[in-house]
Write a protein that holds these residues in place. Structure first.
Motif, PDB file in Angstrom:
ATOM      1  N   ALA A 142       0.819  -1.219   0.000  1.00  0.00           N
ATOM      2  CA  ALA A 142       0.000   0.000   0.000  1.00  0.00           C
ATOM      3  C   ALA A 142       0.853   1.270   0.000  1.00  0.00           C
ATOM      4  N   GLU A 143       2.102   1.157   0.428  1.00  0.00           N
ATOM      5  CA  GLU A 143       2.997   2.321   0.388  1.00  0.00           C
ATOM      6  C   GLU A 143       3.668   2.449  -0.979  1.00  0.00           C
ATOM      7  N   GLY A 144       3.365   1.523  -1.882  1.00  0.00           N
ATOM      8  CA  GLY A 144       3.933   1.590  -3.220  1.00  0.00           C
ATOM      9  C   GLY A 144       5.273   0.877  -3.338  1.00  0.00           C
ATOM     10  N   ARG A 145       5.664   0.133  -2.312  1.00  0.00           N
ATOM     11  CA  ARG A 145       6.949  -0.587  -2.366  1.00  0.00           C
ATOM     12  C   ARG A 145       6.749  -1.972  -2.960  1.00  0.00           C
ATOM     13  N   VAL A 146       7.676  -2.359  -3.825  1.00  0.00           N
ATOM     14  CA  VAL A 146       7.620  -3.714  -4.388  1.00  0.00           C
ATOM     15  C   VAL A 146       7.998  -4.698  -3.292  1.00  0.00           C
ATOM     16  N   ARG A 147       7.222  -5.765  -3.148  1.00  0.00           N
ATOM     17  CA  ARG A 147       7.543  -6.804  -2.157  1.00  0.00           C
ATOM     18  C   ARG A 147       8.419  -7.844  -2.856  1.00  0.00           C
ATOM     19  N   LYS A 148       9.577  -8.101  -2.276  1.00  0.00           N
ATOM     20  CA  LYS A 148      10.618  -8.816  -3.019  1.00  0.00           C
ATOM     21  C   LYS A 148      10.539 -10.347  -2.883  1.00  0.00           C
ATOM     22  N   PHE A 149      11.371 -11.005  -3.691  1.00  0.00           N
ATOM     23  CA  PHE A 149      11.538 -12.458  -3.609  1.00  0.00           C
ATOM     24  C   PHE A 149      12.313 -12.823  -2.329  1.00  0.00           C
ATOM     25  N   GLY A 150      12.087 -14.021  -1.800  1.00  0.00           N
ATOM     26  CA  GLY A 150      12.889 -14.490  -0.665  1.00  0.00           C
ATOM     27  C   GLY A 150      12.050 -15.183   0.390  1.00  0.00           C
ATOM     28  N   ALA A 151      10.718 -15.133   0.244  1.00  0.00           N
ATOM     29  CA  ALA A 151       9.845 -15.863   1.177  1.00  0.00           C
ATOM     30  C   ALA A 151       8.837 -16.637   0.306  1.00  0.00           C
ATOM     31  N   ARG A 152       7.583 -16.202   0.305  1.00  0.00           N
ATOM     32  CA  ARG A 152       6.586 -16.865  -0.546  1.00  0.00           C
ATOM     33  C   ARG A 152       5.423 -15.899  -0.797  1.00  0.00           C
ATOM     34  N   PHE A 165     -12.856   6.724 -17.026  1.00  0.00           N
ATOM     35  CA  PHE A 165     -12.410   5.629 -16.138  1.00  0.00           C
ATOM     36  C   PHE A 165     -10.888   5.637 -15.989  1.00  0.00           C
ATOM     37  N   ASP A 166     -10.198   6.080 -17.071  1.00  0.00           N
ATOM     38  CA  ASP A 166      -8.733   6.013 -17.031  1.00  0.00           C
ATOM     39  C   ASP A 166      -8.109   7.030 -16.086  1.00  0.00           C
ATOM     40  N   GLU A 167      -8.928   7.898 -15.527  1.00  0.00           N
ATOM     41  CA  GLU A 167      -8.391   8.841 -14.527  1.00  0.00           C
ATOM     42  C   GLU A 167      -8.360   8.232 -13.124  1.00  0.00           C
ATOM     43  N   VAL A 168      -9.074   7.138 -12.951  1.00  0.00           N
ATOM     44  CA  VAL A 168      -9.216   6.573 -11.596  1.00  0.00           C
ATOM     45  C   VAL A 168      -7.899   5.945 -11.141  1.00  0.00           C
ATOM     46  N   GLU A 169      -7.560   6.172  -9.893  1.00  0.00           N
ATOM     47  CA  GLU A 169      -6.336   5.590  -9.309  1.00  0.00           C
ATOM     48  C   GLU A 169      -6.723   4.510  -8.296  1.00  0.00           C
ATOM     49  N   LEU A 170      -5.711   3.778  -7.853  1.00  0.00           N
ATOM     50  CA  LEU A 170      -5.948   2.839  -6.751  1.00  0.00           C
ATOM     51  C   LEU A 170      -6.045   3.633  -5.441  1.00  0.00           C
ATOM     52  N   PRO A 171      -6.776   3.114  -4.470  1.00  0.00           N
ATOM     53  CA  PRO A 171      -7.045   3.907  -3.252  1.00  0.00           C
ATOM     54  C   PRO A 171      -5.933   3.811  -2.200  1.00  0.00           C
ATOM     55  N   ASN A 172      -4.679   3.974  -2.617  1.00  0.00           N
ATOM     56  CA  ASN A 172      -3.586   3.944  -1.628  1.00  0.00           C
ATOM     57  C   ASN A 172      -2.758   5.213  -1.714  1.00  0.00           C
ATOM     58  N   ASN A 173      -2.010   5.481  -0.660  1.00  0.00           N
ATOM     59  CA  ASN A 173      -1.104   6.635  -0.620  1.00  0.00           C
ATOM     60  C   ASN A 173      -1.807   7.967  -0.855  1.00  0.00           C
ATOM     61  N   LEU A 174      -2.996   8.111  -0.327  1.00  0.00           N
ATOM     62  CA  LEU A 174      -3.722   9.371  -0.504  1.00  0.00           C
ATOM     63  C   LEU A 174      -3.441  10.285   0.691  1.00  0.00           C
ATOM     64  N   VAL A 175      -3.788  11.549   0.530  1.00  0.00           N
ATOM     65  CA  VAL A 175      -3.576  12.503   1.611  1.00  0.00           C
ATOM     66  C   VAL A 175      -4.544  12.219   2.763  1.00  0.00           C
ATOM     67  N   GLU A 176      -5.772  11.908   2.426  1.00  0.00           N
ATOM     68  CA  GLU A 176      -6.782  11.529   3.422  1.00  0.00           C
ATOM     69  C   GLU A 176      -7.451  10.245   2.929  1.00  0.00           C
TER      70      GLU A 176
END
Ligand code: GAL
Length: 687
Positions: free
Chosen positions: A125-135, A222-233
């Motif tokens: 949700a913070e926009g970080r890629v979750r890496k390989f190394g677990a599952r 529709f193409d203006e819509v973003e995912l609901p993460n990392n918003l100000v509120e």
């Protein structure tokens, strides 16, 4: 030269389908307890396999699950398959007399695949890629991953689909584990926009549903819509709700691709997925339609520590677990599997992953196995055969210690395997008198707009279920799509988005209904209903909710019910009603306002009853609906399977089983010791 493990086995030398044997048709089993174990041949020297298989059979096990994390062992490099070890493992296990459940390995994509296609990785949700190394390092919206998952599934299914030793398939492993249903990748965004177009057809409809007139959130495309993460509120709750719905659909679609492949190549073999305890990140009822058996993974010690109970009760049940959390899930997954439920992973001793990892009391592995059977489970598999001395789960017990000595769990499984011979076969769990509604859309809705930090719908549902269990009542779970035939009481603790069609069917059914607060409080679009909450429930009850409040844990409300003062908390509503007032709030704030109301068909509770109020409410509602109850069982729990009756003691003192005089017990006796159980037959009283 390629190392031996990377060499392709000559297909001509091996009969990939193994010996052809009759496979139990998908819907014919049940009525006896089967046992199994999770095994990882790739983690042990081959020299051990034969002896392991022999010991499994000697222990009384019939099923063995393998393969669900084996991808990098069967395909070491792109297209370079190393089936030979798996061929042999299946052969060794099968020849020993075990039925193999083969897992598709898609919960752990190999490193080479991630390096080739890094876009497979999920984004948090913070926009970080979750890496390989677990599952579970994949995004459900990655089209590349979907293709790759289909490719490896098809390769496995072609090779082993008709293998006479492979009797069932598990797809993937624990969808939702490690918070992996929601991903915020670029592909998820594109897929979400397509999903929205499909749902709303016009962007104006989306604007209306999401209430974008608020805070200038209007969209032109529709193409203006973003995912609901990392918003100000916080985002519009409908934006969030739609994102949760979309994510749920992505899981189902992912699963469906594998299910279709398995059906084509593995005829007659039931397909399952191993769900988790009370995960509500995706609609389990919907996914259940695409599989044959629902299975789930039973870890009661972690369930206790992560769960609803106060610290004092957690201390009290430290080594026995929450008396209702496990049964709740058995009953839920029985519904998800439309009658067929397995335990794919049963905790065999301490585990490694909870905040703390206490040992269960001696006897609990046997206890949980019988608890599962009593609630309709036909097969219990233990996780795992041998404790691993390496890697992430080295603190996790197995049936064997790392040096292959028998651990406590092994001996308890032996006891169960012997005890089951004393029970008649063919006893099946009957229909319960009470239907308990778990609606996943409603869970998405309260997650999107909780209106109170401590509001916890899962804990509330478990509290309500627990009150029913303490009164000795069997429960079936249902969704809003389910048939209502034969139920006397329908209990809906948190039906936030009530489907008007469901309420109409409820109205037409003979069952009575008990609704918790917030029921019917949001429309499908997550708006307040035009004629106020509880929206569609007004077909059953003349009531309007004019104010709601969430309350902090340090405060309780007093409720007068049957001339006695009781406690409620967490949530309170002010309601206007023409129905009979059964209980009122007592105190300085809006003294006398109705807390529980009802008529001949339905009751509505405008708060969250605690302790004895919840128990009393359930007792009265059951009596009102004509459901037979037992006096408060305390720490004892009763379950019925056909003519069989079970009493389980979760407490620390011996307790008496509520069996008729002169009962001859099949297992145990009238006095049930702590962490122990009794089983008897009640003739002439089928469930
Ligand atoms: C489950 C998982 C298993 C294993 C187990 C340990 O969640 O499916 O692979 O990790 O936990 O308790």
């Amino acid at each position: 030269m390629k190392p031996e493990c990377l060499m392709m086995k000559d297909e001509m030398m091996y009969e990939p389908n193994g010996p052809m044997a009759a496979i139990t048709p998908a819907r014919q089993e049940g009525g006896r307890l089967s046992l199994g174990v999770c095994y990882y041949p790739e983690q042990w020297p081959r020299a051990l396999w034969q002896e392991d298989a022999r010991r499994m059979v000697e222990l009384g096990l019939e099923w063995v699950r393998i393969g669900e994390f084996a991808w990098s062992h069967i395909e070491r490099a792109p297209g370079v398959f190393t089936w030979e070890w798996m061929d042999e493992a299946i052969d060794v296990l099968g020849r020993a007399g075990l039925k193999v459940i083969l897992g598709t390995p898609t919960a752990a994509p190999p490193k080479w695949l991630i390096d080739l296609y890094p876009d497979i990785l999920p984004v948090d949700a913070e926009g970080r890629v979750r890496k390989f190394g677990a599952r579970r390092h994949y995004c459900f919206s990655s089209r590349r991953y979907l293709q790759e998952a289909a490719r490896i599934t098809e390769a496995m299914a072609k090779r082993y689909g008709r293998n006479g030793h492979v009797h069932a398939w598990q797809i993937d492993n624990e969808y939702g584990d490690h918070d992996t249903v929601h991903s915020y990748s670029q592909e998820a965004l594109l897929a979400f926009r397509l999903w929205l177009k499909d749902r709303y057809a016009s962007v104006d409809a989306l604007n209306r549903a999401w209430g974008t007139a608020f805070w200038s959130m209007h969209y032109n495309h529709f193409d203006e819509v973003e995912l609901p993460n990392n918003l100000v509120e916080e985002p519009s709750p409908t934006h969030l709700l739609d994102y949760y719905r979309f994510s749920s659909d992505q899981v189902r679609a992912f699963n469906r691709v594998q299910a279709d492949i398995l059906r084509a190549h593995a005829p007659g073999r039931p397909i399952t997925h191993n769900f988790m305890s009370q995960n509500t990140d995706f609609d389990h009822h919907a996914l259940g339609e695409d599989i044959d058996i629902a299975s789930w993974d039973v870890y009661p010690m972690g369930g206790l520590l992560n769960g609803r109970l106060c610290e004092a009760d957690k201390a009290r049940y430290l080594r026995h677990g929450d008396p209702d959390q496990v049964a709740f899930n058995h009953d839920l997954y029985r519904a998800v599997g439309r009658g067929r439920v397995w335990v794919m992973e049963q905790q065999p001793g301490p585990v490694n992953w909870a905040s703390h990892n206490q040992s269960p009391a001696d006897g609990m592995v046997r206890f949980w196995t019988w608890l599962a059977y009593a609630h309709g489970v036909d097969m219990v598999a233990y996780f795992r055969w041998r404790q691993a001395p390496f890697a992430q789960e080295q603190f996790h017990a197995g049936l064997l210690l790392p040096n292959s000595e028998e651990d406590q769990g092994f001996h308890e499984v032996k006891t169960v395997a012997d005890e089951r011979r004393r029970l008649p076969e063919g006893e099946r769990r009957g229909k319960a008198p009470v239907a308990f509604v778990l609606d996943y859309q409603s869970r998405f809705a309260t997650r999107a707009l909780p209106q109170g930090k401590s509001y916890n719908a899962s804990a509330i549902a478990l509290d309500w279920y627990s009150a029913l269990s303490r009164l000795g009542v069997d429960v079936d779970f249902i969704g809003q799509h389910s048939d209502l035939d034969g139920y006397k009481l329908v209990v809906a603790p948190d039906l936030v988005i009530a489907d008007p069609g469901f309420i109409e069917r409820l109205k037409a059914a003979p069952a009575k209904a008990l609704f918790g607060p917030r029921s019917g409080s949001k429309t499908e679009d997550m708006h307040i209903p035009a004629d106020l909450p509880p929206g569609p429930l007004s077909a059953l009850l003349d009531v309007r909710v004019t104010r709601v409040e969430s309350l902090p844990p340090f405060h309780t409300e007093t409720v007068l019910y049957g001339n006695e003062s009781h406690v409620a908390g967490g949530w309170r509503e002010t309601i206007r009603t023409a129905e009979t007032v059964l209980a009122t709030f007592d105190g300085a704030y809006r003294n006398g306002s109705p807390a529980i109301i009802g008529n001949a068909r339905a009751r509505y509770v405008a708060t969250l009853p605690k302790g004895d109020l919840l128990l009393k409410l359930m007792e009265d509602s059951l009596t009102w609906a004509g459901v037979e109850t037992l006096p408060d069982l305390g720490d004892l729990r009763i379950a019925r399977r056909g003519r069989l009756r079970f009493a389980f003691n979760f407490g620390m003192a011996a307790a008496e089983a509520p069996a008729p005089a002169e009962t001859a017990f099949l297992v145990g006796s009238r006095m049930v010791a702590p962490a122990d159980l009794s089983i008897w037959i009640e003739e002439g009283r089928p469930a």
